[in-house]
Design a protein around this motif. Structure first.
Motif: not given
Length: 527
Positions: A412-424
């Motif tokens: 029902i939804a496809t989103r894309v953003g920057a990869g990786g782990v927050p804070g790293q």
């Protein structure tokens, strides 16, 4: 490739006319004038199409073409069909039909007949059927002919079906909102050569029960002719339902024959919000191509706004159904109280009988505005479309709120953003995909149940793949990172994913196409 003039131009009358005030019907209301009655059957239309296919193509003559060119968008909207001359206007329970005047974008005249008791009578064009200003240039026309027609709601305030231009037709669907279009046939849509637009040149209209209408139509084009029968019923609040029989005859070889084509608009959505500068969160008439294969596999392909024209073929030994869907139904995701994108219909096509091997084709064009239709989907038969070939096909076309239900979860939804782990530190050339599912069939399962996301990429490196229920909801979510690398080429990356549990597929199959140039632009915005 240009699909057609902008949809605001081509369908202007169909959209605007329904909003115009309707004058009270005079007591002496009458049908438009008609010619002599002649015997009629759909077999005659079929034989007419077959005979024409054996003859050289002769383009229709356009009387007063130069004068029609002056009747632009604004002048065309000054012409309204007289309510008191509505075809079958005083017949209780009958379809109420009004006709379109020609103009710059609809120069070629069509012939229209009314059928009753096996007899057809041609409806005669007359300027007296229309209201228009005294100084309007259309008053200089001799006998322009009709451009098309529309079928009105029972109260005659709005239309629910419009046929206007080439072989295009549209309905108001389940909600009263016009959106995507269908057409009789597509010829070389998306290449390799110039697209060809055959047109419906003659119509025979017949009343059907409960305000429905049966439309018989003759199709003519340089390389194709056809006989079409569209049995069309309107169920307010539920949708518009059509059974379509098409007998298609090829005059010439066709590289890419499109059966049951649908045309829509997709500018941007959750999956590519970064390409749209508009203030609204999403702008599209459809947000995905849906397919049901003969194997039972259900496929969901979110639509895209690619950096260049893309043609994708999804091969199948047979197909049970396909369509362009609008799954996002929340007003909050569009914020448009003028055109109400959340109410746009899903168009679902279901073959009657086995269409055999072939492919569902998806054509996506680049667009930078909502006025351009940039999406086409159709069935492309596996057998060659050679001169002299005949195709006899039947299918249903439902204009509804949703495609037929399924037993497994759907995306029902496809989103894309920057990869990786927050804070790293974020890894270079890496994006994160986040896919939400409705959770159907996953009830009672949790993070420890062994539900896995099976994901593949045609190139690049996948990592951080997770599947889990979304807290406080009945939905599930899949996330994964894609490192698309340093390759400067912009060849698309094909992605494929589904959920699996104990060896069983628990969702439809999600497929997608990513372009490194767009992903780099996305990451640059995040830098």
């Amino acid at each position: 490739m240009s699909l057609r003039p902008t949809r605001r131009q081509v369908m202007a009358t169909a959209i605007v006319a329904g909003a115009l005030p309707v004058l009270p019907r005079p007591a002496a209301a009458e049908d438009p004038a008609m010619g002599a009655a002649q015997a009629f059957s759909f077999d005659q239309v079929r034989e007419m199409a077959r005979d024409l296919a054996k003859q050289p193509y002769a383009p229709a003559e356009v009387p007063d073409a130069d004068l029609l060119e002056t009747i632009d968008y604004d002048l065309h909207n000054q012409i309204t069909y007289r309510a008191d001359r509505t075809l079958w206007g005083d017949v209780p329970g009958a379809a109420k039909v009004r006709f379109f005047h020609p103009g710059r974008y609809f120069k070629q005249p069509v012939e229209i007949f009314a059928v009753q008791d096996g007899k057809a009578r041609q409806i005669e064009f007359s300027l007296d059927l229309f209201d228009l200003p005294e100084d309007h240039p259309a008053r200089k026309l001799e006998n322009a002919g009709f451009a098309g027609f529309r079928v009105m709601d029972p109260d005659e305030k709005n239309d629910w079906l419009a046929i206007l231009g080439a072989s295009y037709f549209r309905t108001s669907g389940y909600s009263g909102q016009f959106g995507l279009s269908a057409r009789g046939i597509a010829i070389d849509s998306g290449g390799p050569g110039p697209e060809e637009f055959p047109r419906f040149s003659k119509f025979w209209l017949e009343q059907a029960p409960e305000g429905g209408i049966v439309i018989h139509a003759l199709l003519e084009g340089p390389r194709v002719t056809g006989a079409y029968r569209l049995d069309t019923r309107h169920q307010p609040g539920k949708g518009v339902f059509q059974t379509i029989d098409a007998d298609i005859f090829l005059r010439g070889d066709i590289e890419r024959l499109g059966i049951a084509p649908l045309t829509s608009m997709f500018w941007y959505g959750k999956n590519n919000r970064f390409v749209g500068p508009d203030w609204r969160p999403e702008i599209h008439d459809s947000d995905g191509l849906e397919m049901l294969l003969a194997t039972g596999e259900r496929i969901w392909r979110p639509l895209n706004n690619p950096p260049r024209v893309m043609a994708n073929a999804f091969g199948a030994q047979s197909v049970k159904g396909f369509g362009l869907s609008q799954r996002e139904r929340s007003f909050e995701q569009y914020q448009d109280d003028g055109v109400f994108y959340e109410k746009r219909a899903t168009a679902w096509i279901q073959p009657r009988g086995d269409w055999g091997p072939g492919s569902v084709m998806l054509i996506e064009l680049t667009t930078n505005d909502e006025i351009h239709d940039n999406i086409v989907a159709f069935w492309n038969p596996g057998e060659p479309a050679a001169a002299g070939k005949e195709f006899n096909l039947s299918y249903t076309l439902d204009w509804v709120s949703d495609s037929p239900p399924q037993d497994t979860a759907r995306f029902i939804a496809t989103r894309v953003g920057a990869g990786g782990v927050p804070g790293q530190v974020r890894p270079p050339n890496t994006v994160k995909y986040v896919l939400d599912l409705d959770g159907k069939g996953l009830e009672g399962l949790d993070r420890s149940s062994g539900v896995e996301a099976v994901v593949e990429a045609s190139r690049g490196t996948l990592s951080l793949v997770y599947a889990f229920p979304i807290a406080t909801t009945d939905r599930w979510r899949v996330t994964f990172d894609l490192d698309f690398g340093e390759d400067p080429s912009d060849d698309p990356i094909d992605l494929r994913l589904f959920l699996r549990h104990e060896g069983q597929a628990m969702s439809e199959t999600w497929i997608y196409q990513a372009f490194p140039s767009q992903l780099r632009a996305l990451l640059a915005d995040h830098a």
